[in-house]
Design a protein around this motif. Structure first.
Motif, PDB file in Angstrom:
ATOM      1  N   LEU A   3       1.452   4.552   1.717  1.00  0.00           N
ATOM      2  CA  LEU A   3       0.749   3.462   0.484  1.00  0.00           C
ATOM      3  C   LEU A   3       1.580   2.442   0.255  1.00  0.00           C
ATOM      4  O   LEU A   3       2.801   2.773  -0.476  1.00  0.00           O
ATOM      5  CB  LEU A   3       0.260   4.195  -0.728  1.00  0.00           C
ATOM      6  CG  LEU A   3      -0.613   5.444  -0.307  1.00  0.00           C
ATOM      7  CD1 LEU A   3      -1.144   6.314  -1.557  1.00  0.00           C
ATOM      8  CD2 LEU A   3      -2.354   5.128   0.469  1.00  0.00           C
ATOM      9  N   CYS A  21      -2.973  -3.202  -1.987  1.00  0.00           N
ATOM     10  CA  CYS A  21      -2.480  -1.978  -1.520  1.00  0.00           C
ATOM     11  C   CYS A  21      -2.789  -1.761   0.051  1.00  0.00           C
ATOM     12  O   CYS A  21      -4.038  -1.749   0.215  1.00  0.00           O
ATOM     13  CB  CYS A  21      -3.112  -0.683  -2.356  1.00  0.00           C
ATOM     14  SG  CYS A  21      -2.680   0.722  -1.612  1.00  0.00           S
ATOM     15  N   VAL A  23      -2.967   0.654   3.132  1.00  0.00           N
ATOM     16  CA  VAL A  23      -3.114   2.122   3.319  1.00  0.00           C
ATOM     17  C   VAL A  23      -2.468   2.080   4.810  1.00  0.00           C
ATOM     18  O   VAL A  23      -3.224   2.080   5.791  1.00  0.00           O
ATOM     19  CB  VAL A  23      -4.417   2.873   3.073  1.00  0.00           C
ATOM     20  CG1 VAL A  23      -4.421   4.385   3.938  1.00  0.00           C
ATOM     21  CG2 VAL A  23      -4.845   2.610   1.842  1.00  0.00           C
ATOM     22  N   TYR A  96      -0.511   2.258  -9.232  1.00  0.00           N
ATOM     23  CA  TYR A  96      -0.635   2.808  -7.751  1.00  0.00           C
ATOM     24  C   TYR A  96      -1.982   2.954  -7.345  1.00  0.00           C
ATOM     25  O   TYR A  96      -2.887   3.105  -8.000  1.00  0.00           O
ATOM     26  CB  TYR A  96      -0.158   4.397  -8.043  1.00  0.00           C
ATOM     27  CG  TYR A  96       1.234   4.523  -8.528  1.00  0.00           C
ATOM     28  CD1 TYR A  96       1.337   4.757  -9.906  1.00  0.00           C
ATOM     29  CD2 TYR A  96       2.288   4.772  -7.859  1.00  0.00           C
ATOM     30  CE1 TYR A  96       2.578   4.977 -10.576  1.00  0.00           C
ATOM     31  CE2 TYR A  96       3.695   5.017  -8.348  1.00  0.00           C
ATOM     32  CZ  TYR A  96       3.886   5.111  -9.730  1.00  0.00           C
ATOM     33  OH  TYR A  96       4.865   4.985 -10.423  1.00  0.00           O
ATOM     34  N   CYS A  97      -2.126   2.923  -5.994  1.00  0.00           N
ATOM     35  CA  CYS A  97      -3.304   3.315  -5.327  1.00  0.00           C
ATOM     36  C   CYS A  97      -3.461   4.908  -4.507  1.00  0.00           C
ATOM     37  O   CYS A  97      -2.154   5.191  -4.283  1.00  0.00           O
ATOM     38  CB  CYS A  97      -3.633   2.059  -4.154  1.00  0.00           C
ATOM     39  SG  CYS A  97      -2.487   2.058  -2.637  1.00  0.00           S
ATOM     40  N   ASN A  98      -4.467   4.935  -4.206  1.00  0.00           N
ATOM     41  CA  ASN A  98      -4.325   6.300  -3.471  1.00  0.00           C
ATOM     42  C   ASN A  98      -6.011   6.518  -2.746  1.00  0.00           C
ATOM     43  O   ASN A  98      -6.700   5.450  -3.082  1.00  0.00           O
ATOM     44  CB  ASN A  98      -4.317   7.421  -3.998  1.00  0.00           C
ATOM     45  CG  ASN A  98      -3.299   8.554  -3.172  1.00  0.00           C
ATOM     46  OD1 ASN A  98      -3.870   9.030  -2.199  1.00  0.00           O
ATOM     47  ND2 ASN A  98      -2.274   9.026  -3.704  1.00  0.00           N
ATOM     48  N   PRO A 107      -6.067  12.938  -5.502  1.00  0.00           N
ATOM     49  CA  PRO A 107      -5.386  11.888  -4.515  1.00  0.00           C
ATOM     50  C   PRO A 107      -5.143  12.634  -3.185  1.00  0.00           C
ATOM     51  O   PRO A 107      -4.714  13.745  -3.082  1.00  0.00           O
ATOM     52  CB  PRO A 107      -4.319  11.651  -5.161  1.00  0.00           C
ATOM     53  CG  PRO A 107      -4.628  11.858  -6.473  1.00  0.00           C
ATOM     54  CD  PRO A 107      -5.651  12.747  -6.399  1.00  0.00           C
ATOM     55  N   SER A 108      -5.313  11.763  -1.741  1.00  0.00           N
ATOM     56  CA  SER A 108      -4.966  12.498  -0.634  1.00  0.00           C
ATOM     57  C   SER A 108      -3.528  12.259  -0.032  1.00  0.00           C
ATOM     58  O   SER A 108      -3.120  13.118   0.677  1.00  0.00           O
ATOM     59  CB  SER A 108      -5.973  11.855   0.330  1.00  0.00           C
ATOM     60  OG  SER A 108      -7.314  12.330   0.175  1.00  0.00           O
ATOM     61  N   TYR A 109      -2.971  11.284  -0.401  1.00  0.00           N
ATOM     62  CA  TYR A 109      -1.392  11.082   0.030  1.00  0.00           C
ATOM     63  C   TYR A 109      -0.403  11.184  -1.028  1.00  0.00           C
ATOM     64  O   TYR A 109      -0.923  10.981  -2.229  1.00  0.00           O
ATOM     65  CB  TYR A 109      -1.714   9.596   0.845  1.00  0.00           C
ATOM     66  CG  TYR A 109      -2.821   9.581   1.850  1.00  0.00           C
ATOM     67  CD1 TYR A 109      -3.658   8.689   1.863  1.00  0.00           C
ATOM     68  CD2 TYR A 109      -2.732  10.487   2.872  1.00  0.00           C
ATOM     69  CE1 TYR A 109      -4.667   8.678   2.778  1.00  0.00           C
ATOM     70  CE2 TYR A 109      -3.743  10.315   3.763  1.00  0.00           C
ATOM     71  CZ  TYR A 109      -4.739   9.512   3.866  1.00  0.00           C
ATOM     72  OH  TYR A 109      -5.653   9.523   4.823  1.00  0.00           O
ATOM     73  N   SER A 110       0.739  11.048  -0.440  1.00  0.00           N
ATOM     74  CA  SER A 110       1.981  10.978  -1.378  1.00  0.00           C
ATOM     75  C   SER A 110       1.743   9.512  -2.018  1.00  0.00           C
ATOM     76  O   SER A 110       1.339   8.619  -1.315  1.00  0.00           O
ATOM     77  CB  SER A 110       3.277  11.242  -0.413  1.00  0.00           C
ATOM     78  OG  SER A 110       3.456  12.589   0.020  1.00  0.00           O
ATOM     79  N   TRP A 111       2.232   9.387  -3.201  1.00  0.00           N
ATOM     80  CA  TRP A 111       2.557   8.338  -3.964  1.00  0.00           C
ATOM     81  C   TRP A 111       3.238   7.493  -3.243  1.00  0.00           C
ATOM     82  O   TRP A 111       4.139   7.556  -2.680  1.00  0.00           O
ATOM     83  CB  TRP A 111       2.788   8.429  -5.480  1.00  0.00           C
ATOM     84  CG  TRP A 111       1.621   9.153  -5.905  1.00  0.00           C
ATOM     85  CD1 TRP A 111       1.677  10.612  -6.557  1.00  0.00           C
ATOM     86  CD2 TRP A 111       0.493   8.914  -6.595  1.00  0.00           C
ATOM     87  NE1 TRP A 111       0.667  11.134  -7.086  1.00  0.00           N
ATOM     88  CE2 TRP A 111      -0.129  10.110  -7.115  1.00  0.00           C
ATOM     89  CE3 TRP A 111      -0.284   7.871  -6.510  1.00  0.00           C
ATOM     90  CZ2 TRP A 111      -1.461  10.010  -7.697  1.00  0.00           C
ATOM     91  CZ3 TRP A 111      -1.409   7.580  -7.169  1.00  0.00           C
ATOM     92  CH2 TRP A 111      -2.176   8.792  -7.662  1.00  0.00           C
TER      93      TRP A 111
END
Length: 121
Positions: A3, A21, A23, A96-98, A107-111
């Protein structure tokens, strides 16, 4: 998947910013139906959800920013955007996005590193 947020900065109260953001590493078939989210973390506070957008385009905005912020996305670019208008000092924080898990809505992913928004009065 990584991200990458950008677009933050220093702005006076009443001003606007558009955050982006990407992905990175997501494929279209996964990105397109996903629910995208923007969070912010004010100094010394927890990370709070600001806006979400489902794959079908349904948008939810936190009450604290409703009428001022909006979320959008570009599937082709695997990107989501947060348009912030009439910014106020209380909007200061790291944004932040996710991508939200479709079952848990977590949230699915690491920040990512986030992008700093500072609003001066």
């Amino acid at each position: 998947v990584r991200l990458v947020e950008s677009g933050g900065g220093l702005v006076q109260a009443g001003g606007s910013l558009r955050l982006s953001c990407v992905v990175s590493g997501s494929i279209l078939s996964v990105f397109s139906p996903s629910t995208l989210a923007w969070y912010r973390q004010a100094p010394g506070k927890q990370r709070d959800l600001v806006a979400t957008m489902t794959g079908g385009g349904q948008i939810n905005i936190a009450d604290s920013v409703k009428g001022r912020f909006t979320i959008s996305k570009d599937n082709r670019r695997r990107a989501t955007y947060l348009q912030m208008n009439n910014l106020q000092p209380e909007d200061t924080g790291v944004y932040y996005c996710n991508v939200l898990d479709r079952d848990t809505f977590n949230p699915s992913y690491s920040w990512g590193q986030g992008t700093q928004v500072t609003v001066s009065s």
